[in-house]
Design an enzyme around this catalytic site. Structure first.
Site, PDB file in Angstrom:
ATOM      1  N   HIS A 114       0.823  -1.197   0.000  1.00  0.00           N
ATOM      2  CA  HIS A 114       0.000   0.000   0.000  1.00  0.00           C
ATOM      3  C   HIS A 114       0.866   1.259   0.000  1.00  0.00           C
ATOM      4  CE1 HIS A 114      -3.959  -1.957   0.924  1.00  0.00           C
ATOM      5  NE2 HIS A 114      -3.110  -2.939   1.223  1.00  0.00           N
ATOM      6  N   ASP A 163      -5.672   5.975   1.702  1.00  0.00           N
ATOM      7  CA  ASP A 163      -5.825   4.583   1.292  1.00  0.00           C
ATOM      8  C   ASP A 163      -7.277   4.174   1.527  1.00  0.00           C
ATOM      9  OD1 ASP A 163      -5.728   1.680   1.281  1.00  0.00           O
ATOM     10  OD2 ASP A 163      -3.558   1.860   1.527  1.00  0.00           O
ATOM     11  N   THR A 173      -5.508   1.033  -3.862  1.00  0.00           N
ATOM     12  CA  THR A 173      -4.138   0.633  -4.146  1.00  0.00           C
ATOM     13  C   THR A 173      -4.036  -0.616  -5.005  1.00  0.00           C
ATOM     14  OG1 THR A 173      -4.042  -0.601  -2.068  1.00  0.00           O
ATOM     15  CG2 THR A 173      -3.264   1.672  -2.025  1.00  0.00           C
TER      16      THR A 173
END
Length: 233
Positions: free
Chosen positions: A23, A119, A141
């Site tokens: 990530h 994220d 991601t």
């Protein structure tokens, strides 16, 4: 009162990553593209993960800040279980992210935060952005194909558990059940992760100002155009 900015600072994005290499790397590469366009960025991850990063050998000066996941000395390995880790992170993360924004947007800030790019595994960051009146962008991601499968499961358009039938989803080639991500194909083996990748990351994504995906448009054009992240998501 609006804080003054340096002329060279077009905008300042806080880039928040889930604390895992798969990530951090995509968000870091995206951040470098922002920097090439004159946009300042500050990468944010957990205090424990920062202790493990090898930043000294980096050829690029990266502004780095931290928040807490509740396990500053050991990260997820310190938690009793993945479920316990995620629950604690969801409690502590928003609070410490808010404290970070307050610090960086203080009265003496030369280039305050304008946007939080977060994220998609950390959807609570959207609420923090709204709290401070900032723009918010959810960053997926994983590839569009993977996210499309998760999204269709989230919407109930792909029923689980999967049977042996061929899977036909818009913008994707025909799939066999074992072609899908393990969190979908073998969801019972991942009781803590499944809600995060299927339910949580799409729960409020339609409220973000932008939705970004870690992909090349020309490679996944059909898939990208077939995932309407609207107010019904």
């Amino acid at each position: 009162m609006e804080n003054a900015k340096k002329p060279s600072c077009k905008a300042h994005c806080l880039i928040l990553s889930y604390p895992a290499q798969g990530h951090i790397n995509p968000l870091l590469q995206f951040s470098k593209r922002l920097e090439q366009r004159g946009i300042k960025f500050t990468l944010v991850t957990t205090r424990f993960i920062v202790k493990t990063l090898h930043t000294a050998s980096s050829s690029t000066s990266i502004a780095l800040e931290t928040i807490s996941d509740g396990y500053d000395d050991g990260g997820i390995n310190q938690a009793e279980s993945i479920s316990a880790y995620l629950e604690r992170f969801w409690e502590v993360g928003p609070q410490t992210l808010s404290e970070l924004v307050e610090k960086m947007n203080g009265l003496d800030s030369i280039c305050p935060i304008d946007c939080i790019v977060y994220d998609s595994f950390l959807p609570w960051a959207l609420h923090v952005a709204k709290k401070f009146g900032l723009f918010a962008a959810s960053f997926l991601t994983q590839s569009c194909a993977v996210d499309s499968i998760y999204y269709h499961v989230h919407r109930g358009l792909l029923k689980l558990p999967l049977n042996d039938d061929e899977i036909l989803l818009p913008g994707l080639p025909p799939l066999k059940p074992h072609d899908t991500p393990s969190f979908v194909y073998d969801m019972e083996s991942y009781p803590a992760i499944f809600p995060m990748v299927v339910t949580s990351q799409f729960g409020n994504i339609h409220e973000a100002n932008w939705v970004l995906c870690n992909t090349f448009y020309e490679l996944e054009k059909e898939g990208l155009e077939c995932v309407p992240l609207d107010s019904n998501s």
